[in-house]
Design a protein around this motif. Structure first.
Motif, PDB file in Angstrom:
ATOM      1  N   ARG A 112       3.735  -0.742   4.169  1.00  0.00           N
ATOM      2  CA  ARG A 112       2.366  -1.007   4.609  1.00  0.00           C
ATOM      3  C   ARG A 112       1.760  -1.924   3.561  1.00  0.00           C
ATOM      4  O   ARG A 112       1.880  -1.670   2.363  1.00  0.00           O
ATOM      5  CB  ARG A 112       1.546   0.269   4.708  1.00  0.00           C
ATOM      6  CG  ARG A 112       1.957   1.119   5.894  1.00  0.00           C
ATOM      7  CD  ARG A 112       0.898   2.100   6.315  1.00  0.00           C
ATOM      8  NE  ARG A 112      -0.280   1.500   6.923  1.00  0.00           N
ATOM      9  CZ  ARG A 112      -0.354   0.981   8.149  1.00  0.00           C
ATOM     10  NH1 ARG A 112       0.718   0.972   8.902  1.00  0.00           N
ATOM     11  NH2 ARG A 112      -1.469   0.474   8.612  1.00  0.00           N
TER      12      ARG A 112
ATOM     13  N   HIS B 199       0.835  -1.212   0.000  1.00  0.00           N
ATOM     14  CA  HIS B 199       0.000   0.000   0.000  1.00  0.00           C
ATOM     15  C   HIS B 199       0.869   1.261   0.000  1.00  0.00           C
ATOM     16  O   HIS B 199       0.498   2.279  -0.560  1.00  0.00           O
ATOM     17  CB  HIS B 199      -0.905  -0.011   1.230  1.00  0.00           C
ATOM     18  CG  HIS B 199      -1.746   1.215   1.389  1.00  0.00           C
ATOM     19  ND1 HIS B 199      -2.762   1.526   0.513  1.00  0.00           N
ATOM     20  CD2 HIS B 199      -1.718   2.199   2.319  1.00  0.00           C
ATOM     21  CE1 HIS B 199      -3.325   2.667   0.903  1.00  0.00           C
ATOM     22  NE2 HIS B 199      -2.715   3.087   1.986  1.00  0.00           N
TER      23      HIS B 199
ATOM     24  N   VAL C 158      -1.683  -4.210   2.157  1.00  0.00           N
ATOM     25  CA  VAL C 158      -3.134  -4.300   2.130  1.00  0.00           C
ATOM     26  C   VAL C 158      -3.509  -5.726   2.522  1.00  0.00           C
ATOM     27  O   VAL C 158      -2.974  -6.686   1.958  1.00  0.00           O
ATOM     28  CB  VAL C 158      -3.680  -3.986   0.716  1.00  0.00           C
ATOM     29  CG1 VAL C 158      -5.184  -4.206   0.653  1.00  0.00           C
ATOM     30  CG2 VAL C 158      -3.309  -2.576   0.305  1.00  0.00           C
TER      31      VAL C 158
ATOM     32  N   THR D  98      -5.194  -2.197   6.180  1.00  0.00           N
ATOM     33  CA  THR D  98      -3.744  -2.181   5.934  1.00  0.00           C
ATOM     34  C   THR D  98      -3.021  -2.498   7.232  1.00  0.00           C
ATOM     35  O   THR D  98      -3.577  -2.380   8.327  1.00  0.00           O
ATOM     36  CB  THR D  98      -3.258  -0.809   5.416  1.00  0.00           C
ATOM     37  OG1 THR D  98      -3.450   0.173   6.422  1.00  0.00           O
ATOM     38  CG2 THR D  98      -3.965  -0.407   4.130  1.00  0.00           C
TER      39      THR D  98
END
Length: 83
Positions: free
Chosen positions: A61, A36, A63, A73
């Motif tokens: 990060r 992400h 998902v 997330t």
């Protein structure tokens, strides 16, 4: 994975990042490789030869790909280093 070790006015700096392609969602346990975004964490470590040590860790990060999971997330963790 340590990309670079350098010395600056503040002491020893290690530029590092996680090497895994996937991470486990702490909410549901499903592994995801869908990134992400990224951000940098600064972690103080114990001094080395009297010099302060700073770890600049690039963290991703991810998902969560599990439709029923309450987390959308999550940040990857480096075992023994971050929680």
């Amino acid at each position: 994975m340590v990309d670079q070790v350098r010395h600056d006015d503040n002491g020893v700096v290690l530029d590092a990042r996680a090497a895994a392609n996937e991470a486990e969602c702490p909410g549901c346990g499903v592994r995801s490789g869908r990134v992400h975004g990224r951000y940098q964490r600064r972690l103080a470590d114990t001094p080395l030869a009297g010099q302060p040590v700073m770890i600049q860790l690039l963290v991703r990060r991810f998902v969560c790909v599990e439709p029923g999971c309450t987390r959308s997330t999550f940040a990857e963790q480096v075992s023994g280093l971050t929680v």
